[in-house]
Design a protein around this motif. Structure first.
Motif, PDB file in Angstrom:
ATOM      1  N   THR A 164       0.831  -1.212   0.000  1.00  0.00           N
ATOM      2  CA  THR A 164       0.000   0.000   0.000  1.00  0.00           C
ATOM      3  C   THR A 164       0.860   1.255   0.000  1.00  0.00           C
ATOM      4  N   MET A 165       2.014   1.193   0.663  1.00  0.00           N
ATOM      5  CA  MET A 165       2.925   2.345   0.681  1.00  0.00           C
ATOM      6  C   MET A 165       3.435   2.658  -0.728  1.00  0.00           C
ATOM      7  N   ILE A 166       3.648   1.630  -1.515  1.00  0.00           N
ATOM      8  CA  ILE A 166       4.114   1.842  -2.892  1.00  0.00           C
ATOM      9  C   ILE A 166       3.030   2.502  -3.726  1.00  0.00           C
ATOM     10  N   VAL A 167       1.790   2.029  -3.565  1.00  0.00           N
ATOM     11  CA  VAL A 167       0.681   2.597  -4.338  1.00  0.00           C
ATOM     12  C   VAL A 167       0.512   4.081  -4.023  1.00  0.00           C
ATOM     13  N   GLN A 168       0.561   4.426  -2.740  1.00  0.00           N
ATOM     14  CA  GLN A 168       0.403   5.829  -2.358  1.00  0.00           C
ATOM     15  C   GLN A 168       1.596   6.676  -2.786  1.00  0.00           C
ATOM     16  N   ALA A 169       2.794   6.114  -2.671  1.00  0.00           N
ATOM     17  CA  ALA A 169       4.004   6.878  -3.009  1.00  0.00           C
ATOM     18  C   ALA A 169       4.069   7.193  -4.494  1.00  0.00           C
ATOM     19  N   VAL A 170       3.757   6.220  -5.341  1.00  0.00           N
ATOM     20  CA  VAL A 170       3.839   6.476  -6.777  1.00  0.00           C
ATOM     21  C   VAL A 170       2.718   7.409  -7.223  1.00  0.00           C
ATOM     22  N   GLY A 171       1.555   7.347  -6.546  1.00  0.00           N
ATOM     23  CA  GLY A 171       0.499   8.309  -6.855  1.00  0.00           C
ATOM     24  C   GLY A 171       0.894   9.723  -6.490  1.00  0.00           C
ATOM     25  N   LEU A 172       1.525   9.879  -5.319  1.00  0.00           N
ATOM     26  CA  LEU A 172       2.003  11.201  -4.900  1.00  0.00           C
ATOM     27  C   LEU A 172       3.117  11.696  -5.804  1.00  0.00           C
ATOM     28  N   LEU A 173       3.954  10.794  -6.286  1.00  0.00           N
ATOM     29  CA  LEU A 173       5.043  11.186  -7.179  1.00  0.00           C
ATOM     30  C   LEU A 173       4.495  11.767  -8.483  1.00  0.00           C
ATOM     31  N   ASP A 174       3.464  11.141  -9.033  1.00  0.00           N
ATOM     32  CA  ASP A 174       2.846  11.666 -10.254  1.00  0.00           C
ATOM     33  C   ASP A 174       2.188  13.022 -10.005  1.00  0.00           C
ATOM     34  N   ASP A 175       1.553  13.169  -8.852  1.00  0.00           N
ATOM     35  CA  ASP A 175       0.938  14.461  -8.519  1.00  0.00           C
ATOM     36  C   ASP A 175       1.992  15.559  -8.363  1.00  0.00           C
ATOM     37  N   LEU A 176       3.133  15.220  -7.762  1.00  0.00           N
ATOM     38  CA  LEU A 176       4.206  16.200  -7.609  1.00  0.00           C
ATOM     39  C   LEU A 176       4.768  16.631  -8.958  1.00  0.00           C
ATOM     40  N   ASP A 177       4.883  15.683  -9.883  1.00  0.00           N
ATOM     41  CA  ASP A 177       5.371  16.037 -11.222  1.00  0.00           C
ATOM     42  C   ASP A 177       4.433  17.036 -11.903  1.00  0.00           C
ATOM     43  N   LYS A 178       3.131  16.816 -11.775  1.00  0.00           N
ATOM     44  CA  LYS A 178       2.173  17.743 -12.374  1.00  0.00           C
ATOM     45  C   LYS A 178       2.266  19.124 -11.719  1.00  0.00           C
ATOM     46  N   GLU A 179       2.349  19.157 -10.384  1.00  0.00           N
ATOM     47  CA  GLU A 179       2.437  20.439  -9.687  1.00  0.00           C
ATOM     48  C   GLU A 179       3.724  21.171 -10.019  1.00  0.00           C
ATOM     49  N   LEU A 180       4.824  20.428 -10.110  1.00  0.00           N
ATOM     50  CA  LEU A 180       6.105  21.055 -10.455  1.00  0.00           C
ATOM     51  C   LEU A 180       6.061  21.679 -11.840  1.00  0.00           C
ATOM     52  N   ASN A 181       5.485  20.972 -12.799  1.00  0.00           N
ATOM     53  CA  ASN A 181       5.392  21.523 -14.160  1.00  0.00           C
ATOM     54  C   ASN A 181       4.519  22.771 -14.180  1.00  0.00           C
ATOM     55  N   THR A 182       3.411  22.744 -13.431  1.00  0.00           N
ATOM     56  CA  THR A 182       2.522  23.920 -13.392  1.00  0.00           C
ATOM     57  C   THR A 182       3.208  25.121 -12.751  1.00  0.00           C
ATOM     58  N   TYR A 183       3.862  24.896 -11.613  1.00  0.00           N
ATOM     59  CA  TYR A 183       4.545  25.994 -10.924  1.00  0.00           C
ATOM     60  C   TYR A 183       5.707  26.547 -11.748  1.00  0.00           C
ATOM     61  N   ALA A 184       6.482  25.652 -12.372  1.00  0.00           N
ATOM     62  CA  ALA A 184       7.619  26.109 -13.171  1.00  0.00           C
ATOM     63  C   ALA A 184       7.162  26.919 -14.378  1.00  0.00           C
ATOM     64  N   MET A 185       6.084  26.499 -15.003  1.00  0.00           N
ATOM     65  CA  MET A 185       5.547  27.266 -16.136  1.00  0.00           C
ATOM     66  C   MET A 185       5.083  28.646 -15.673  1.00  0.00           C
ATOM     67  N   ARG A 186       4.483  28.717 -14.482  1.00  0.00           N
ATOM     68  CA  ARG A 186       4.028  29.996 -13.959  1.00  0.00           C
ATOM     69  C   ARG A 186       5.205  30.916 -13.647  1.00  0.00           C
ATOM     70  N   VAL A 187       6.290  30.358 -13.127  1.00  0.00           N
ATOM     71  CA  VAL A 187       7.474  31.162 -12.824  1.00  0.00           C
ATOM     72  C   VAL A 187       8.048  31.757 -14.103  1.00  0.00           C
ATOM     73  N   LYS A 188       8.155  30.936 -15.149  1.00  0.00           N
ATOM     74  CA  LYS A 188       8.728  31.427 -16.411  1.00  0.00           C
ATOM     75  C   LYS A 188       7.854  32.501 -17.032  1.00  0.00           C
ATOM     76  N   GLU A 189       6.529  32.310 -16.981  1.00  0.00           N
ATOM     77  CA  GLU A 189       5.648  33.327 -17.561  1.00  0.00           C
ATOM     78  C   GLU A 189       5.685  34.615 -16.741  1.00  0.00           C
ATOM     79  N   TRP A 190       5.765  34.496 -15.437  1.00  0.00           N
ATOM     80  CA  TRP A 190       5.741  35.681 -14.557  1.00  0.00           C
ATOM     81  C   TRP A 190       7.046  36.462 -14.652  1.00  0.00           C
ATOM     82  N   TYR A 191       8.166  35.761 -14.485  1.00  0.00           N
ATOM     83  CA  TYR A 191       9.462  36.442 -14.532  1.00  0.00           C
ATOM     84  C   TYR A 191       9.855  36.791 -15.969  1.00  0.00           C
ATOM     85  N   GLY A 192       9.212  36.160 -16.957  1.00  0.00           N
ATOM     86  CA  GLY A 192       9.537  36.455 -18.357  1.00  0.00           C
ATOM     87  C   GLY A 192       9.199  37.862 -18.772  1.00  0.00           C
ATOM     88  N   TRP A 193       8.265  38.505 -18.059  1.00  0.00           N
ATOM     89  CA  TRP A 193       7.989  39.908 -18.368  1.00  0.00           C
ATOM     90  C   TRP A 193       9.173  40.796 -18.022  1.00  0.00           C
TER      91      TRP A 193
END
Length: 507
Positions: A164-193
């Protein structure tokens, strides 16, 4: 008479029914067990086999769960019924266990029906009164301890085996990847001005966030120390681009919020790295062979997609091969097109190394080896199974990949198999040279006298006899070819017709 075999947390009990006539109506059996006095008048304890210790009770309970005869149960029935030559019918509530007792011990067993079920229900309701010397509190403690032991045995509990720890960990890992991509895109768009040129120089999201957090305004690029974040070449490019940047100016408050977002990106990336290490350690403990074969991330996603390691072990290799591509599979079946060749296994390193035409074959071989590795990991009796099988399986898959890449598609049989047939081309005809000696001139024809040429108008008309003869000639020729036998009989008729034609022409 009827004997009833009843199992308790303390041991096996054998009851004797005093009046068999009361079992005729199943709906009225519960009335005979309404109280302890009524139960004592209908049922009497004939024998009791007590468990020696907790291990004996656990082995007996696990055997009953699997509908098997334990050693203690066999010993009791052999002593109380077989050796005593008792001919009474034995009532057992488990159908499979009743069949086993009848076959192996030769005891007459009562069919399991509504009467047996009601009889067991009545005995269970008055068990404390029927078995003397077993208080309800002691019986409850025995039942609780036995249930815990049975649960641990059935689940084979181990802290390192909790998938069960593996199932939860890999699910959280995928969620972190999505959040990281969203935040990084926001940083580039914001600081890009403020500094748009930096997005083309620094591609990595985490490095971009670290540079923004360290440098701040682009005017501080010449004085900021970026050596800990970027190599020397990129650091120089950043400084040169900052001098000629076309970005707009931002306030201190804007920079404060941008830096706060950059800190979130850096923190999430650090936590993701830690979580990935934790996932790798768990995978090596729970499924070492699968991890050695396909890697930590792909193995964890296979387990999470199946639900558990045991569920994944029940899947055949063909299901493991397309696990994760269910939508494509059913769409292909619905449209009658080619089914997918791989699902989550596409992300395995061995499949990624194969060329496009060999990916399906490598995925099939990898799924076969993965099915064996998963079953060893899930069903192994060792607490920490070895990863030797997974290492050997990966070597076999890599060898198969090298063979496929070396000879193209796999060779089945025959020396000329898979040899490309050359396209037939018609041989070019030899060019013929012009030979002037083969030319010749046609001699001029002698001029015929003009008098010999007769015009169409000067041709003399045919006489009636000649015309009749000309008309009759084709018909006679056809009649001769089709009916040669009747030629003689038709000749006089023709002569008569010719004579009549001549006479008519003379007249």
């Amino acid at each position: 008479m009827v004997l009833v075999l009843f199992e308790t947390p303390a041991g096996y009990a054998l009851f004797r029914v005093l009046d068999d006539s009361k079992l005729a109506k199943p709906d009225e059996i519960q009335n005979h067990f309404a109280s302890a006095e009524l139960a004592a008048k209908n049922v009497k304890l004939a024998a009791f086999a007590k468990f020696e210790n907790t291990a004996d009770a656990l082995s007996a309970a696990t055997a009953l769960v699997e509908s098997k005869i334990s050693k203690s149960l066999k010993k009791m029935l052999q002593k109380e019924i077989v050796d005593a030559k008792v001919t009474d019918t034995l009532a057992i509530c488990d159908v499979k266990l009743a069949s086993e007792v009848s076959k192996k011990l030769g005891i007459n067993v009562m069919p399991v029906n509504a009467t047996v079920n009601e009889l067991f229900r009545g005995i269970r309701s008055q068990l404390e009164a029927l078995i003397q010397g077993l208080p309800a509190r002691d019986m409850s403690n025995m039942a609780l301890g036995l249930s815990h032991s049975l649960s641990r045995y059935m689940l084979k509990f181990s802290p390192d085996k909790v998938d069960t720890m593996i199932v939860q960990a890999v699910g959280l890992l995928d969620d972190l990847d999505k959040e990281l991509n969203t935040y990084a895109m926001r940083v580039k768009e914001w600081y890009g001005w403020h500094f748009p040129e930096m997005a083309k120089i620094i591609v990595d999201n985490v490095a971009y966030a670290k540079v923004v957090a360290t440098m701040g305004f682009r005017t501080a690029a010449s004085t900021a120390n970026l050596a800990a974040v970027l190599p020397e070449e990129l650091e120089q490019e950043i400084r040169e681009a900052a001098e000629i940047s076309m970005g707009t100016e931002i306030s201190d408050e804007d920079l404060f919020n941008i830096r706060a977002l950059c800190d979130q990106v850096i923190h999430l990336h650090t936590y993701r790295t830690q979580l990935f290490s934790y996932l790798g350690a768990r995978m090596n403990a729970i499924a070492p062979n699968l991890t050695a074969l396909v890697g930590e991330l792909v193995g964890a996603r296979l387990i999470a997609h199946a639900g558990s390691l045991m569920t994944l072990a029940k899947h055949p290799a063909s299901t493991i091969q397309i696990l994760g591509a269910e939508k494509a599979l059913f769409r292909a079946l619905k449209t009658k097109k080619d089914t997918p060749k791989y699902g989550l296994l596409f992300h395995a390193g061995v499949v990624g190394q194969a060329s496009g035409k060999n990916k399906g074959k490598v995925a099939r071989v990898l799924a076969t080896k993965a099915a064996l590795s998963i079953r060893v990991d899930a069903l192994s009796e060792d607490a920490t199974p070895s990863s030797q099988l997974g290492i050997e399986a990966r070597a076999a898959v890599e060898k198969r990949l090298r063979d496929l890449e070396a000879r193209g598609t796999g060779r089945v049989s025959g020396a000329g198999f898979n040899k490309k047939q050359t396209k037939y081309e018609k041989p070019a005809a030899a060019q013929r040279a012009y030979n002037p000696a083969s030319d010749f001139t046609k001699p001029a024809a002698a001029a015929a006298p003009a008098a010999n040429k007769r015009k169409h108008e000067e041709v003399e008309p045919a006489t009636p006899e000649e015309a009749t003869a000309e008309e009759a000639a084709p018909a006679a020729k056809k009649a001769k070819s089709e009916k040669p036998k009747k030629e003689k009989s038709e000749k006089p008729k023709k002569e008569k017709s010719e004579k009549k034609a001549k006479k008519s022409s003379k007249e």
